[in-house]
Design an enzyme around this catalytic site. Structure first.
Site, PDB file in Angstrom:
ATOM      1  N   MET A 194     -12.304   3.794  -0.737  1.00  0.00           N
ATOM      2  CA  MET A 194     -13.093   3.943   0.594  1.00  0.00           C
ATOM      3  C   MET A 194     -13.716   5.336   0.350  1.00  0.00           C
ATOM      4  SD  MET A 194      -9.754   2.409   3.056  1.00  0.00           S
ATOM      5  CE  MET A 194      -8.753   2.739   1.524  1.00  0.00           C
ATOM      6  N   MET A 211      -9.589   7.586  -0.493  1.00  0.00           N
ATOM      7  CA  MET A 211     -10.126   8.020   0.663  1.00  0.00           C
ATOM      8  C   MET A 211     -10.743   9.419   0.578  1.00  0.00           C
ATOM      9  SD  MET A 211      -8.066   6.742   3.807  1.00  0.00           S
ATOM     10  CE  MET A 211      -6.709   5.024   4.018  1.00  0.00           C
ATOM     11  N   HIS A 266      -8.340   0.686  -3.937  1.00  0.00           N
ATOM     12  CA  HIS A 266      -9.083   0.468  -2.963  1.00  0.00           C
ATOM     13  C   HIS A 266      -9.757   1.820  -2.613  1.00  0.00           C
ATOM     14  CE1 HIS A 266      -9.283  -0.530   1.661  1.00  0.00           C
ATOM     15  NE2 HIS A 266     -10.789  -0.634   1.141  1.00  0.00           N
ATOM     16  N   SER A 319       0.763  -1.143   0.047  1.00  0.00           N
ATOM     17  CA  SER A 319      -0.111   0.086  -0.073  1.00  0.00           C
ATOM     18  C   SER A 319       0.956   1.311  -0.136  1.00  0.00           C
ATOM     19  CB  SER A 319      -0.890  -0.009   1.399  1.00  0.00           C
ATOM     20  OG  SER A 319      -1.447   1.468   1.312  1.00  0.00           O
ATOM     21  N   HIS A 358      -0.997  -1.178  -4.181  1.00  0.00           N
ATOM     22  CA  HIS A 358      -2.435  -0.976  -3.850  1.00  0.00           C
ATOM     23  C   HIS A 358      -2.490   0.456  -3.339  1.00  0.00           C
ATOM     24  CE1 HIS A 358      -5.818  -2.200  -0.975  1.00  0.00           C
ATOM     25  NE2 HIS A 358      -5.442  -1.188  -0.142  1.00  0.00           N
ATOM     26  N   MET A 364     -11.157  -6.682   5.079  1.00  0.00           N
ATOM     27  CA  MET A 364     -10.377  -5.595   6.035  1.00  0.00           C
ATOM     28  C   MET A 364      -9.899  -6.312   7.363  1.00  0.00           C
ATOM     29  SD  MET A 364     -10.126  -3.043   4.124  1.00  0.00           S
ATOM     30  CE  MET A 364      -9.363  -1.991   5.409  1.00  0.00           C
ATOM     31  N   ASP A 405      -4.770   3.300  -1.913  1.00  0.00           N
ATOM     32  CA  ASP A 405      -6.022   3.777  -1.045  1.00  0.00           C
ATOM     33  C   ASP A 405      -6.678   5.052  -1.275  1.00  0.00           C
ATOM     34  OD1 ASP A 405      -6.034   1.512   0.775  1.00  0.00           O
ATOM     35  OD2 ASP A 405      -3.887   1.778   1.287  1.00  0.00           O
ATOM     36  N   SER A 423       2.562  -0.178   6.104  1.00  0.00           N
ATOM     37  CA  SER A 423       3.880   0.133   6.926  1.00  0.00           C
ATOM     38  C   SER A 423       5.032  -1.016   7.100  1.00  0.00           C
ATOM     39  CB  SER A 423       3.131   0.444   8.400  1.00  0.00           C
ATOM     40  OG  SER A 423       2.327  -0.449   8.621  1.00  0.00           O
ATOM     41  N   ASP A 482      -6.183  -6.733   3.935  1.00  0.00           N
ATOM     42  CA  ASP A 482      -5.664  -5.594   4.242  1.00  0.00           C
ATOM     43  C   ASP A 482      -5.854  -4.783   5.663  1.00  0.00           C
ATOM     44  OD1 ASP A 482      -4.846  -3.047   3.540  1.00  0.00           O
ATOM     45  OD2 ASP A 482      -6.738  -2.274   2.360  1.00  0.00           O
ATOM     46  N   GLY A 483      -4.558  -4.498   6.068  1.00  0.00           N
ATOM     47  CA  GLY A 483      -4.577  -3.838   7.462  1.00  0.00           C
ATOM     48  C   GLY A 483      -3.785  -4.466   8.264  1.00  0.00           C
ATOM     49  N   GLY A 484      -2.729  -4.020   8.640  1.00  0.00           N
ATOM     50  CA  GLY A 484      -1.696  -4.548   9.743  1.00  0.00           C
ATOM     51  C   GLY A 484      -1.044  -6.085   9.400  1.00  0.00           C
ATOM     52  N   GLY A 540      -9.361   3.542   6.847  1.00  0.00           N
ATOM     53  CA  GLY A 540      -9.395   4.911   7.115  1.00  0.00           C
ATOM     54  C   GLY A 540      -7.761   5.279   7.456  1.00  0.00           C
ATOM     55  N   PHE A 541      -7.201   4.378   8.050  1.00  0.00           N
ATOM     56  CA  PHE A 541      -5.532   4.787   8.312  1.00  0.00           C
ATOM     57  C   PHE A 541      -4.521   3.282   8.195  1.00  0.00           C
ATOM     58  CE2 PHE A 541      -8.599   7.447  10.405  1.00  0.00           C
ATOM     59  CZ  PHE A 541      -7.861   8.822  10.094  1.00  0.00           C
ATOM     60  N   GLY A 542      -3.343   4.041   7.834  1.00  0.00           N
ATOM     61  CA  GLY A 542      -2.370   2.615   7.847  1.00  0.00           C
ATOM     62  C   GLY A 542      -1.802   2.772   9.272  1.00  0.00           C
ATOM     63  N   GLY A 543      -0.932   1.618   9.412  1.00  0.00           N
ATOM     64  CA  GLY A 543      -0.182   1.577  10.855  1.00  0.00           C
ATOM     65  C   GLY A 543      -0.990   1.111  11.801  1.00  0.00           C
TER      66      GLY A 543
END
Ligand SMILES: O=C(CO)[C@H](O)[C@H](O)COP(=O)(O)O
Ligand SMILES: [Co+2]
Length: 220
Positions: free
Chosen positions: A64, A33, A62, A6, A29, A133, A31, A194, A171-173, A138-141
């Site tokens: 959002m 938003m 992606h 991402s 990827h 998800m 994002d 990240s 997607d996410g973490g 909404g946010f990375g990290g």
């Protein structure tokens, strides 16, 4: 097993070189938003059009955003190779997926952590990918939500029953610590922001993630 870093965690002032840094990945990827569907604002179609001109790898967009029925087709028409909308925001997900495919893109549908999968299983024949998800969008990290793994397994099972070649994305973490459980649950496309751009070498992080996923995959 495919890795889709991402660019949310990349240097937005140097996106061309940040894309070159992950040219060994399968996808980039992106994002999108809109400050409405999620409480964050990133980039939109004009930037995606610019990235498509210079990216060494295909773009996995992606979205959002609110009203994807109206806005998502533009990304496919611009040449984005994969376009994923959120089912929570779509008025007519079946028609939207068909429109994306007709414009030449792979059609993806995303579900937020609080959204159940079962009501949407009948949409599978219209889709090329389901995105589960593993953080609130909404946010990375953010921290990986392991409690989404049963949903990944449910989607994988539905894909098996459906018989199509449909990818299951998480997607996410996603990181070296969490990717194996995603692969075990049945994911085959892994987004990592990240964990890739925060690493000393983004390319080495991509290779490491792919090797970990491949050693745990379901074999499809
Ligand atoms: O869709 C997203 C957030 O809504 C991002 O793709 C995702 O969070 C990637 O970042 P990280 O790997 O750092 O969690
Ligand atoms: Co994303």
């Amino acid at each position: 097993m495919q890795i889709s870093p991402s660019i949310l965690s990349a240097d937005f002032a140097n996106l061309q070189s940040e894309l070159d840094a992950i040219s060994n990945a399968d996808w980039a990827h992106v994002d999108v938003m809109d400050n409405h569907f999620v409480p964050n604002l990133t980039l939109g179609l004009p930037i995606v059009e610019a990235l498509l001109k210079v990216s060494p790898i295909p773009l996995d967009c992606h979205l959002m955003i609110e009203d994807p029925d109206r806005w998502a087709p533009g990304y496919a028409e611009a040449g984005a190779q994969s376009v994923t909308f959120h089912v929570e925001a779509a008025r007519d997900p079946r028609a939207l997926a068909r429109t994306l495919r007709a414009a030449g893109a792979r059609a993806g549908m995303a579900v937020k952590p609080g959204t159940a999968w079962a009501p949407y299983e009948e949409l599978l024949p219209e889709l090329d990918m389901v995105l589960v998800m593993t953080v609130e969008p909404g946010f990375g990290g953010q921290s990986f939500m392991a409690d989404q793994m049963p949903k990944v397994a449910q989607v994988r099972e539905a894909v098996r029953r459906n018989g199509g070649e449909i990818w299951v994305q998480v997607d996410g973490g996603v990181s070296a610590k969490t990717i194996e459980q995603c692969a075990d649950a049945g994911a085959d496309v892994f987004v990592a922001g990240s964990a890739v751009y925060g690493a000393e070498s983004a390319a080495a992080a991509v290779d490491e993630l792919r090797a970990l996923a491949e050693s745990h995959g379901h074999g499809s």
